[in-house]
Design a protein around this motif. Structure first.
Motif, PDB file in Angstrom:
ATOM      1  N   TYR A  34      67.857  35.207  30.123  1.00  0.00           N
ATOM      2  CA  TYR A  34      67.386  34.337  31.197  1.00  0.00           C
ATOM      3  C   TYR A  34      66.550  33.158  30.709  1.00  0.00           C
ATOM      4  CZ  TYR A  34      68.845  38.050  34.354  1.00  0.00           C
ATOM      5  OH  TYR A  34      69.584  38.976  35.043  1.00  0.00           O
ATOM      6  N   SER A  35      66.117  33.203  29.458  1.00  0.00           N
ATOM      7  CA  SER A  35      65.177  32.173  29.020  1.00  0.00           C
ATOM      8  C   SER A  35      65.536  31.666  27.628  1.00  0.00           C
ATOM      9  CB  SER A  35      63.749  32.737  29.016  1.00  0.00           C
ATOM     10  OG  SER A  35      63.436  33.281  30.277  1.00  0.00           O
ATOM     11  N   GLU A  36      66.319  30.596  27.577  1.00  0.00           N
ATOM     12  CA  GLU A  36      66.696  30.036  26.291  1.00  0.00           C
ATOM     13  C   GLU A  36      65.483  29.498  25.541  1.00  0.00           C
ATOM     14  OE1 GLU A  36      69.742  27.152  26.549  1.00  0.00           O
ATOM     15  OE2 GLU A  36      71.210  28.498  27.497  1.00  0.00           O
ATOM     16  N   TRP A  37      64.462  29.061  26.299  1.00  0.00           N
ATOM     17  CA  TRP A  37      63.288  28.513  25.632  1.00  0.00           C
ATOM     18  C   TRP A  37      62.532  29.588  24.861  1.00  0.00           C
ATOM     19  CZ3 TRP A  37      58.396  30.267  26.598  1.00  0.00           C
ATOM     20  CH2 TRP A  37      58.212  31.016  27.757  1.00  0.00           C
ATOM     21  N   ILE A  38      62.614  30.838  25.342  1.00  0.00           N
ATOM     22  CA  ILE A  38      61.951  31.920  24.610  1.00  0.00           C
ATOM     23  C   ILE A  38      62.658  32.148  23.277  1.00  0.00           C
ATOM     24  CG2 ILE A  38      61.465  34.402  24.596  1.00  0.00           C
ATOM     25  CD1 ILE A  38      60.945  34.265  27.540  1.00  0.00           C
ATOM     26  N   SER A  39      63.997  32.046  23.295  1.00  0.00           N
ATOM     27  CA  SER A  39      64.741  32.171  22.046  1.00  0.00           C
ATOM     28  C   SER A  39      64.344  31.072  21.072  1.00  0.00           C
ATOM     29  CB  SER A  39      66.245  32.103  22.337  1.00  0.00           C
ATOM     30  OG  SER A  39      66.980  32.118  21.138  1.00  0.00           O
ATOM     31  N   VAL A  44      61.113  29.177  16.374  1.00  0.00           N
ATOM     32  CA  VAL A  44      60.025  28.369  15.820  1.00  0.00           C
ATOM     33  C   VAL A  44      58.963  29.280  15.187  1.00  0.00           C
ATOM     34  CG1 VAL A  44      58.117  26.816  16.413  1.00  0.00           C
ATOM     35  CG2 VAL A  44      60.389  26.435  17.384  1.00  0.00           C
ATOM     36  N   PHE A  45      58.680  30.390  15.875  1.00  0.00           N
ATOM     37  CA  PHE A  45      57.712  31.347  15.333  1.00  0.00           C
ATOM     38  C   PHE A  45      58.171  31.869  13.976  1.00  0.00           C
ATOM     39  CE2 PHE A  45      56.339  35.823  14.893  1.00  0.00           C
ATOM     40  CZ  PHE A  45      54.966  35.612  14.803  1.00  0.00           C
ATOM     41  N   SER A  46      59.474  32.128  13.833  1.00  0.00           N
ATOM     42  CA  SER A  46      60.004  32.603  12.553  1.00  0.00           C
ATOM     43  C   SER A  46      59.807  31.555  11.465  1.00  0.00           C
ATOM     44  CB  SER A  46      61.496  32.942  12.682  1.00  0.00           C
ATOM     45  OG  SER A  46      61.678  34.094  13.487  1.00  0.00           O
ATOM     46  N   ILE A  47      59.988  30.276  11.828  1.00  0.00           N
ATOM     47  CA  ILE A  47      59.775  29.206  10.846  1.00  0.00           C
ATOM     48  C   ILE A  47      58.305  29.155  10.432  1.00  0.00           C
ATOM     49  CG2 ILE A  47      59.812  26.700  10.522  1.00  0.00           C
ATOM     50  CD1 ILE A  47      62.258  26.645  12.385  1.00  0.00           C
ATOM     51  N   LEU A  48      57.408  29.323  11.399  1.00  0.00           N
ATOM     52  CA  LEU A  48      55.978  29.336  11.089  1.00  0.00           C
ATOM     53  C   LEU A  48      55.623  30.503  10.176  1.00  0.00           C
ATOM     54  CD1 LEU A  48      54.478  28.395  14.586  1.00  0.00           C
ATOM     55  CD2 LEU A  48      54.681  26.931  12.556  1.00  0.00           C
ATOM     56  N   ALA A  72      67.784  34.775   7.974  1.00  0.00           N
ATOM     57  CA  ALA A  72      69.058  35.382   8.378  1.00  0.00           C
ATOM     58  C   ALA A  72      68.985  35.891   9.818  1.00  0.00           C
ATOM     59  CB  ALA A  72      69.430  36.523   7.442  1.00  0.00           C
ATOM     60  N   LEU A  73      67.779  36.202  10.295  1.00  0.00           N
ATOM     61  CA  LEU A  73      67.564  36.669  11.673  1.00  0.00           C
ATOM     62  C   LEU A  73      66.524  35.758  12.325  1.00  0.00           C
ATOM     63  CD1 LEU A  73      67.206  40.457  10.785  1.00  0.00           C
ATOM     64  CD2 LEU A  73      69.239  39.362  11.760  1.00  0.00           C
ATOM     65  N   PRO A  74      66.892  34.518  12.610  1.00  0.00           N
ATOM     66  CA  PRO A  74      65.879  33.526  13.017  1.00  0.00           C
ATOM     67  C   PRO A  74      65.154  33.865  14.315  1.00  0.00           C
ATOM     68  CG  PRO A  74      68.104  32.672  13.340  1.00  0.00           C
ATOM     69  CD  PRO A  74      68.243  33.937  12.572  1.00  0.00           C
ATOM     70  N   VAL A  75      65.786  34.624  15.210  1.00  0.00           N
ATOM     71  CA  VAL A  75      65.135  34.942  16.479  1.00  0.00           C
ATOM     72  C   VAL A  75      64.140  36.082  16.316  1.00  0.00           C
ATOM     73  CG1 VAL A  75      65.480  35.698  18.856  1.00  0.00           C
ATOM     74  CG2 VAL A  75      67.092  34.093  17.813  1.00  0.00           C
ATOM     75  N   PHE A  76      64.594  37.171  15.702  1.00  0.00           N
ATOM     76  CA  PHE A  76      63.758  38.359  15.599  1.00  0.00           C
ATOM     77  C   PHE A  76      63.070  38.491  14.241  1.00  0.00           C
ATOM     78  CE2 PHE A  76      67.157  39.640  18.631  1.00  0.00           C
ATOM     79  CZ  PHE A  76      66.340  39.747  19.755  1.00  0.00           C
ATOM     80  N   GLY A  77      63.436  37.658  13.262  1.00  0.00           N
ATOM     81  CA  GLY A  77      62.908  37.822  11.911  1.00  0.00           C
ATOM     82  C   GLY A  77      61.401  37.731  11.836  1.00  0.00           C
ATOM     83  N   GLY A  78      60.809  36.744  12.549  1.00  0.00           N
ATOM     84  CA  GLY A  78      59.353  36.594  12.525  1.00  0.00           C
ATOM     85  C   GLY A  78      58.648  37.796  13.105  1.00  0.00           C
ATOM     86  N   LEU A  79      59.180  38.322  14.227  1.00  0.00           N
ATOM     87  CA  LEU A  79      58.593  39.520  14.829  1.00  0.00           C
ATOM     88  C   LEU A  79      58.732  40.718  13.901  1.00  0.00           C
ATOM     89  CD1 LEU A  79      59.841  39.188  18.522  1.00  0.00           C
ATOM     90  CD2 LEU A  79      57.533  38.781  17.659  1.00  0.00           C
ATOM     91  N   PHE A  80      59.872  40.794  13.238  1.00  0.00           N
ATOM     92  CA  PHE A  80      60.106  41.901  12.313  1.00  0.00           C
ATOM     93  C   PHE A  80      59.066  41.897  11.202  1.00  0.00           C
ATOM     94  CE2 PHE A  80      62.858  44.021   8.982  1.00  0.00           C
ATOM     95  CZ  PHE A  80      62.875  45.251   9.623  1.00  0.00           C
TER      96      PHE A  80
END
Length: 508
Positions: A34-39, A44-48, A72-80
């Motif tokens: 529902y929220s592309e901006w969250i993705s 961006v968080f992963s880049i940081l 390799a996992l730009p969306v979840f990589g930072g959280l991981f």
């Protein structure tokens, strides 16, 4: 047999962890739908996080591995990385252990005469000793007899003999304890000693022994009068805090006898039970002044987390009780901790390789190393040093064994000779170099031992046991299969797969 090992606690932990994973993934996917901006925000968080990693004073191999995984996992990589990437123990653990270490520092003053004695026989070794003392605060000792054990069953016999002699106290600290022949014989002695009025205490790692002991094991031991602590009890939360395990193996008796090495308290370590073929492990006994460091190590860990503290000064032998042991060179027990940013165990290994002139023989169950240690091994071999490494012939974990083998090729090309222990599993962790310096301890050549675990060992300088380690190394090499480049280099796709495995090695 398997059902007996799975108790309610393990089942509950597994259910809670799986539930957390499923809920978290579904929640994130639901939001992303529902929220592309969250993705975009998570990317961006992963880049940081990658930029943050690049700024950290971290091991290069560790940083590169995480950066590749995150990108390799730009969306979840930072959280991981946020959940699993931090190598530092919890604030609670750091504060308790740091506070206790400050308390014992006045008890670990380096004797100047002993240091000068080591310097007089080996000026290169005194540099190593000073470095270890500056980082771990554990000094070098003379007046210490040592005995090296090439097999666990040989050390076990002496452990029982020395425990029977105990008159004041027995301290245990082990990563793995499993009920069986080995532990049952030791427990019988411990119960008798408690009944005789001795102070018996034990620490075991909760994760290391989770599938091997009943959930109420600590309560059972307290019922016998054995004071017992499970280190860093496992909690079903997704946190890197659970990564920090007590991998040390320490037995201290009356302050004048200590044992350490790779040997845990389970039947395969003494070859009563066959597991992965013949189990090759090594250990060492100290008698005399050097035992004091192991006494302090144990009580430092105990006092940090227990209210029934033990004043180390009350457990120190009087000078006359240790002076009778002939000095066979010098010994320096050490403790390696994830509390600091210094990979002491790895640096000791690198230090030995950097000073080697003739040979370095190495036993290790795993060879999952960073660029620094790989470079030290290759440089030593290129200088003409006879560098030989013995790893398992029968692995305990097939994936880990494949990662171990993925590190062979650059070492073999540099001239390092690698052997696999044909009769079975190699669990020993030891170095010996040029008949003048050696290490026996608990430090594996992998990321977990070098960066995440609490470890210990003994450095030997000009000690008779060094020659026994050398003899055991040559004998073990004779029983092992030498690995050559053609055994490992299976073509381009195999090398690519190995490179991928090395990236994920930071997780093992």
């Amino acid at each position: 047999m398997l059902l007996k090992k799975i108790n309610y606690r393990i089942a509950l932990i597994g259910i809670i962890i799986v539930a957390q994973l499923v809920w978290g993934i579904l929640f994130l996917l639901r939001i992303l739908d529902y929220s592309e901006w969250i993705s975009s925000a998570l990317s961006v968080f992963s880049i940081l996080v990658v930029l943050f990693l690049n700024m950290k004073e971290e091991n290069a191999s560790y940083k590169i591995g995480w950066i590749i995984l995150i990108m390799a996992l730009p969306v979840f990589g930072g959280l991981f990385y946020l959940v699993f990437g931090n190598k530092r123990p919890s604030r609670f653990m750091r504060s308790r252990l740091s506070m206790e270490h400050e308390r014992v520092l006045p008890l670990l003053i380096q004797d100047r005469e002993t240091a000068e004695g080591l310097e007089s026989i080996d000026q290169r070794a005194i540099g190593t000793s000073r470095y270890v003392y500056s980082q771990s605060d554990y000094p070098v000792y003379g007046d210490t007899m040592t005995k090296y054990y090439p097999l666990g069953e040989e050390m076990f016999d002496d452990m029982l003999t020395e425990m029977e002699k105990a008159q004041h106290y027995i301290f245990f600290e082990y990563f793995i304890i499993e009920q069986g022949v080995m532990w049952d014989r030791m427990l019988e002695i411990l119960i008798r000693k408690v009944q005789d009025g001795l102070d018996v205490r034990m620490i075991y790692d909760d994760v290391g022994s989770m599938f091997l002991l009943p959930g109420d094991f600590a309560k059972q031991m307290e019922g016998y009068g054995i004071r017992c602590m499970a280190f860093n009890r496992f909690r079903p939360i997704l946190s890197v805090v659970m990564n920090h395990r007590d991998h040390r193996k320490i037995l201290v008796i009356d302050g004048n006898t200590a044992f350490t090495g790779g040997i845990n308290l389970a039947d395969e370590y003494i070859n009563v039970k066959e597991r992965f073929g013949h189990w090759k492990d090594t250990g060492i006994m100290l008698k005399g002044a050097g035992v004091w460091s192991f006494t302090v190590m144990f009580l430092e860990m105990w006092n940090a987390f227990r209210d029934d503290r033990g004043d180390p000064r009350e457990y120190r032998c009087k000078d006359g009780e240790t002076a009778g042991y002939s000095s066979e060179g010098f010994v320096q027990p050490f403790s390696d901790s994830p509390l600091d940013n210094e990979p002491l165990g790895e640096n000791i290994y690198i230090e030995i390789l950097s000073q080697a002139r003739d040979y370095v023989y190495i036993f290790t169950p795993y060879l999952i190393i960073d660029n620094e240690l790989q470079t030290a091994l290759r440089m030593a071999a290129k200088r003409g040093v006879d560098v030989r490494i013995v790893t398992p012939g029968i692995p305990d974990k097939k994936l880990i064994f494949r990662i171990t083998r993925s590190n062979y090729l650059p070492l073999l090309r540099a001239g390092v000779r690698i052997y696999e222990y044909t009769p079975g599993f190699m669990h020993a962790k030891s170095y010996t170099c040029d008949d003048r310096i050696g290490v026996v301890g608990t430090v594996n050549m992998d990321y977990r031992s070098l960066y995440l675990h609490f470890e210990c060992g003994v450095i030997l300088y000009g000690n008779k046991s060094i020659m026994r380690i050398r003899e055991d190394s040559l004998d073990t090499i004779q029983k092992s299969t030498e690995i050559f480049i053609e055994d490992i280099d299976k073509g381009f796709l195999s090398r690519v797969f190995d490179a991928i495995l090395r990236v994920f090695a930071i997780l093992f």
